[in-house]
Design an enzyme around this catalytic site. Structure first.
Site, short mmCIF file in Angstrom:
data_model
loop_
_atom_site.label_atom_id
_atom_site.label_comp_id
_atom_site.label_asym_id
_atom_site.label_seq_id
_atom_site.Cartn_x
_atom_site.Cartn_y
_atom_site.Cartn_z
NE ARG A 105 45.37 14.18 72.04
CZ ARG A 105 44.98 13.52 70.89
NH1 ARG A 105 45.12 12.11 70.82
NH2 ARG A 105 44.38 13.98 69.89
CB THR A 109 42.08 7.23 77.61
OG1 THR A 109 41.85 8.64 77.68
CG2 THR A 109 41.65 6.75 78.96
CG ASP A 201 56.47 26.75 75.73
OD1 ASP A 201 55.68 27.36 75.70
OD2 ASP A 201 56.30 25.60 75.99
CG ASP A 204 57.07 28.48 79.03
OD1 ASP A 204 56.16 28.38 79.77
OD2 ASP A 204 57.88 27.53 78.95
N1 URA Z 1 54.33 24.38 71.06
C1 URA Z 1 55.32 25.37 71.50
O1 URA Z 1 55.09 26.47 72.02
N2 URA Z 1 56.46 25.37 70.51
C2 URA Z 1 56.79 24.24 69.80
O2 URA Z 1 58.09 24.19 69.14
C3 URA Z 1 55.89 22.97 69.75
C4 URA Z 1 54.72 23.30 70.47
#
Ligand code: URA
Length: 210
Positions: A105, A109, A201, A204
């Site tokens: 994003r 904008t 995440d 990750d």
């Molecule tokens: N993306 C992720 O990897 N984990 C989340 O909790 C939200 C978005």
């Protein structure tokens, strides 16, 4: 009215999801679990594939039996975490094509900027299943599906591992024709837009970049 989402309640999926959520699960096992859960979700997402009758010969007799007919599939992982789901779907549907889409994003904008998009040439004639393990705000999924529809695709499904209620609602509002498949509908998003309880995440943990 949006299509009712598929939220898995299968014991195998729930067991694997528990291992996946655990913060002590390392990247190797995390990737394997994502592939396995994706495969089990893909089994559900392909339940409506049409069949046609063919005649074959077993070692014992000639018989009429069924094969998948007609509808061709493409999977489109949203970069980067969606890549973790590709192995699982390709094990079940090895003839499918795979496109890739990456978006962010624009902070000024708030409009989606597509920084990478490579889709099969015949994408408009395929059923497309978009892959992203975490449906958090729904922003990436909504934008990716909008881009894919702009290329003429009529039949789209969305598959994730964990959805937040906020993302599910936003995606259903933006694309009510897209059926959503997930292994869990979690509680809420925190102030950083992470899913709670979630799994952290996903990108990750898949790629070991923490
Ligand atoms: N993306 C992720 O990897 N984990 C989340 O909790 C939200 C978005």
């Amino acid at each position: 009215m949006a299509i009712t989402p598929f939220i898995a309640d299968h014991p195998l999926i729930q067991h694997k999801l528990t291992l996946l959520r655990d913060k002590n699960t390392g990247s190797k096992e995390f990737r394997e679990l994502i592939a396995e859960i994706t495969m089990l979700l893909c089994y559900e997402a392909t339940r409506d594939l049409p069949l046609k009758e063919v005649e074959i010969e077993t070692p014992m007799a000639v018989t009429k039996t069924q094969v998948i007919s007609g509808r061709k599939l493409a999977f489109v992982p949203i970069l980067r975490a969606g890549l973790g789901m590709v192995d699982g779907v390709m094990q079940l549907v090895p003839a499918a094509k795979v496109g890739h889409i990456g978006l962010y994003r624009d902070p000024e904008t708030a409009l989606p900027v597509e920084y990478y998009c490579k889709l099969p040439n015949d994408i408009a004639n395929r059923e497309v299943i978009v892959l992203d393990p975490m449906l958090a705000t729904g922003g990436s999924a909504i934008d990716a599906i909008t881009q894919i529809k702009a290329r003429g695709v009529k039949n789209i499904k969305f598959m994730c591992i964990i959805a937040a209620p906020e993302g599910l609602r936003a995606l259903q509002d933006a694309h009510p024709d897209v059926k959503i498949y997930c292994a869990s509908l979690d509680d809420h998003l925190d102030e950083h837009k992470y899913i709670i309880p979630g799994l952290g995440d996903a990108g990750d943990r898949i790629f070991g970049t923490k």
